[in-house]
Design an enzyme around this catalytic site. Sequence first.
Site, PDB file in Angstrom:
ATOM      1  N   ILE A  47       3.364   1.787   8.093  1.00 64.07           N
ATOM      2  CA  ILE A  47       2.726   0.590   8.653  1.00 64.07           C
ATOM      3  C   ILE A  47       3.258  -0.676   7.997  1.00 64.07           C
ATOM      4  CG2 ILE A  47       0.503  -0.475   9.215  1.00 64.07           C
ATOM      5  CD1 ILE A  47      -0.915   1.954   8.248  1.00 64.07           C
ATOM      6  N   TYR A 201      -9.157  10.050  -2.611  1.00 63.95           N
ATOM      7  CA  TYR A 201      -8.473   9.032  -1.798  1.00 63.95           C
ATOM      8  C   TYR A 201      -9.527   8.117  -1.153  1.00 63.95           C
ATOM      9  CZ  TYR A 201      -5.871   7.106   2.226  1.00 63.95           C
ATOM     10  OH  TYR A 201      -5.319   6.272   3.156  1.00 63.95           O
TER      11      TYR A 201
HETATM   12  N1  LIG Z   1      -1.407   6.725   8.125  1.00 69.02           N
HETATM   13  C1  LIG Z   1      -2.703   6.681   8.340  1.00 69.02           C
HETATM   14  O1  LIG Z   1      -3.217   7.381   9.212  1.00 69.02           O
HETATM   15  C2  LIG Z   1      -3.588   5.767   7.528  1.00 69.02           C
HETATM   16  C3  LIG Z   1      -4.947   5.778   7.796  1.00 69.02           C
HETATM   17  C4  LIG Z   1      -5.775   4.953   7.052  1.00 69.02           C
HETATM   18  C5  LIG Z   1      -5.233   4.142   6.069  1.00 69.02           C
HETATM   19  N2  LIG Z   1      -3.904   4.155   5.807  1.00 69.02           N
HETATM   20  C6  LIG Z   1      -3.386   3.258   4.751  1.00 69.02           C
HETATM   21  O2  LIG Z   1      -2.317   2.510   5.234  1.00 69.02           O
HETATM   22  C7  LIG Z   1      -1.482   2.112   4.149  1.00 69.02           C
HETATM   23  C8  LIG Z   1      -0.038   2.363   4.504  1.00 69.02           C
HETATM   24  O3  LIG Z   1       0.161   3.756   4.601  1.00 69.02           O
HETATM   25  P1  LIG Z   1       1.223   4.463   5.566  1.00 69.02           P
HETATM   26  O4  LIG Z   1       0.438   5.332   6.454  1.00 69.02           O
HETATM   27  O5  LIG Z   1       2.168   3.503   6.110  1.00 69.02           O
HETATM   28  O6  LIG Z   1       1.897   5.457   4.470  1.00 69.02           O
HETATM   29  P2  LIG Z   1       3.405   5.651   3.969  1.00 69.02           P
HETATM   30  O7  LIG Z   1       4.314   5.779   5.130  1.00 69.02           O
HETATM   31  O8  LIG Z   1       3.339   6.783   2.998  1.00 69.02           O
HETATM   32  O9  LIG Z   1       3.695   4.281   3.200  1.00 69.02           O
HETATM   33  C9  LIG Z   1       3.053   3.994   1.981  1.00 69.02           C
HETATM   34  C10 LIG Z   1       3.828   2.957   1.221  1.00 69.02           C
HETATM   35  O10 LIG Z   1       3.194   2.739  -0.054  1.00 69.02           O
HETATM   36  C11 LIG Z   1       4.197   2.757  -1.052  1.00 69.02           C
HETATM   37  N3  LIG Z   1       3.719   3.108  -2.384  1.00 69.02           N
HETATM   38  C12 LIG Z   1       3.174   4.271  -2.798  1.00 69.02           C
HETATM   39  N4  LIG Z   1       2.950   4.232  -4.127  1.00 69.02           N
HETATM   40  C13 LIG Z   1       3.384   3.031  -4.570  1.00 69.02           C
HETATM   41  C14 LIG Z   1       3.448   2.401  -5.834  1.00 69.02           C
HETATM   42  N5  LIG Z   1       3.072   3.009  -6.962  1.00 69.02           N
HETATM   43  N6  LIG Z   1       3.941   1.145  -5.910  1.00 69.02           N
HETATM   44  C15 LIG Z   1       4.361   0.512  -4.810  1.00 69.02           C
HETATM   45  N7  LIG Z   1       4.349   1.060  -3.588  1.00 69.02           N
HETATM   46  C16 LIG Z   1       3.865   2.303  -3.463  1.00 69.02           C
HETATM   47  C17 LIG Z   1       5.207   3.766  -0.555  1.00 69.02           C
HETATM   48  O11 LIG Z   1       6.450   3.607  -1.244  1.00 69.02           O
HETATM   49  P3  LIG Z   1       7.486   4.863  -1.376  1.00 69.02           P
HETATM   50  O12 LIG Z   1       8.054   5.074  -0.026  1.00 69.02           O
HETATM   51  O13 LIG Z   1       8.482   4.426  -2.387  1.00 69.02           O
HETATM   52  O14 LIG Z   1       6.685   6.029  -1.838  1.00 69.02           O
HETATM   53  C18 LIG Z   1       5.271   3.363   0.912  1.00 69.02           C
HETATM   54  O15 LIG Z   1       6.091   2.241   1.073  1.00 69.02           O
HETATM   55  C19 LIG Z   1      -1.985   2.890   2.929  1.00 69.02           C
HETATM   56  O16 LIG Z   1      -2.764   2.048   2.122  1.00 69.02           O
HETATM   57  C20 LIG Z   1      -2.824   3.976   3.542  1.00 69.02           C
HETATM   58  O17 LIG Z   1      -3.822   4.400   2.661  1.00 69.02           O
HETATM   59  C21 LIG Z   1      -3.066   4.957   6.535  1.00 69.02           C
END
Ligand SMILES: NC(=O)c1ccc[n+]([C@@H]2O[C@H](COP(=O)([O-])OP(=O)(O)OC[C@H]3O[C@@H](n4cnc5c(N)ncnc54)[C@H](OP(=O)(O)O)[C@@H]3O)[C@@H](O)[C@H]2O)c1
Length: 316
Positions: A47, A201
């Site tokens: 996202i 989480y």
């Molecule tokens: N996907 C869903 O269904 C969903 C639902 C509810 C909420 N969310 C929230 O949406 C947000 C984005 O998630 P996403 O679904 O896009 O997941 P994603 O594809 O796994 O992306 C997560 C991002 O966070 C980064 N990250 C993780 N640990 C980090 C750290 N220590 N320092 C800096 N960056 C870090 C990752 O970097 P790396 O690539 O280097 O690991 C990646 O760029 C999150 O907060 C998640 O909890 C997602």
Amino acid sequence: MFSILLVPGLIALAYIFRQVVVIGKSCKSNAKLHGKTVIITGSNTGIGKATAIEMAKRGARVILACRSKQRGEAALQDVKRESGSNKVVFMQLDLGSLKSVHSFAENFLKSEPRLDILINNAGLIAFGRTENGFGMMFGVNHLGHFLLTNLLLDRLKECGPSRVVNVSSGLHKLGKIGFDYLNTNKDLGLGTSLLDRFRIYGSSKLCNVLFTHELAKRLQETKVTCYSLHPGVIKTELNRNTNSILKIIIKIIGGLLMKNPTQGSQTTLYCALQEGIEHLSGCYFSNCTAKEVLAKAKDDATAKKLWEISQRFCNL
Ligand SMILES: NC(=O)c1ccc[n+]([C@@H]2O[C@H](COP(=O)([O-])OP(=O)(O)OC[C@H]3O[C@@H](n4cnc5c(N)ncnc54)[C@H](OP(=O)(O)O)[C@@H]3O)[C@@H](O)[C@H]2O)c1
Ligand SMILES: *[C@@H]1O[C@H](CO)[C@@H](O)[C@H](O)[C@H]1NC(C)=O
Ligand SMILES: *[C@@H]1O[C@H](CO)[C@@H](O)[C@H](O)[C@H]1NC(C)=O
């Protein structure tokens, strides 16, 4: 006759279901961002990356705040190409390291004159400990962003009207914060199973909602507003550390039941850009709409306590 209609009928139903129930509303704001600066944490994939592309298309100077230099720089090329903008910068930030948060903020404040929108998007589902010994999900999803937001707050105030957007999750409803445990163990809970993982989480995401609540109060006299949100259920890399059965299930049903990252970035964009929502500062959004939250997610005393313990953990 009936059987001829059955297949197209089912496809039409699935299509409508996907549009209305899965994808939902999108951000309709036409806001342009020329001369504005946006930071997005965790924007090398998922996202965050989709949000970065849209912000760059609207003319903003976009800072990709990511932990891996290699992944960050690869994303930098993609975001530039897909947005057609050159005003995109990668700056290294590991939210699991308080030292890294400090040096990111220092670096940013020194080299960039403005900050208009801070999007706390990075998040993960994983066990383990951060560099500073905090539970991984508490440390990254909450504490790192807490410190980052605090270090950048003065710049946000100077540039007001400005916004802070916290990407939380609907799973915050499962969360709970045991302060005694947190105090002695620097974590939100103990566990090993998949269920524990989601529970902890959820607790880290409850911290995001509570913080938004407390921050909004602390920002009342300023021109900074803040929002937390649930982006929907999106096919990203978020499940990379969960088990393989879950991954297979997601592969199978994801195409129908989950959003793609662009669709998943709509509520983030709405909170960052939509005109006229300033009076909803501190609220929680889902499907581009402000939603009522459970009592535990807007409890003043818990929000204040969490703020104070976080301050202590960060030596602020
Ligand atoms: N996907 C869903 O269904 C969903 C639902 C509810 C909420 N969310 C929230 O949406 C947000 C984005 O998630 P996403 O679904 O896009 O997941 P994603 O594809 O796994 O992306 C997560 C991002 O966070 C980064 N990250 C993780 N640990 C980090 C750290 N220590 N320092 C800096 N960056 C870090 C990752 O970097 P790396 O690539 O280097 O690991 C990646 O760029 C999150 O907060 C998640 O909890 C997602
Ligand atoms: C999102 O909001 C739209 C319009 O208000 C509604 O039709 C749709 O059902 C909602 N979707 C979800 C998933 O809540
Ligand atoms: C976002 O969440 C972080 C961590 O929970 C918190 O420190 C920060 O104040 C929050 N900001 C907003 C606008 O909610």
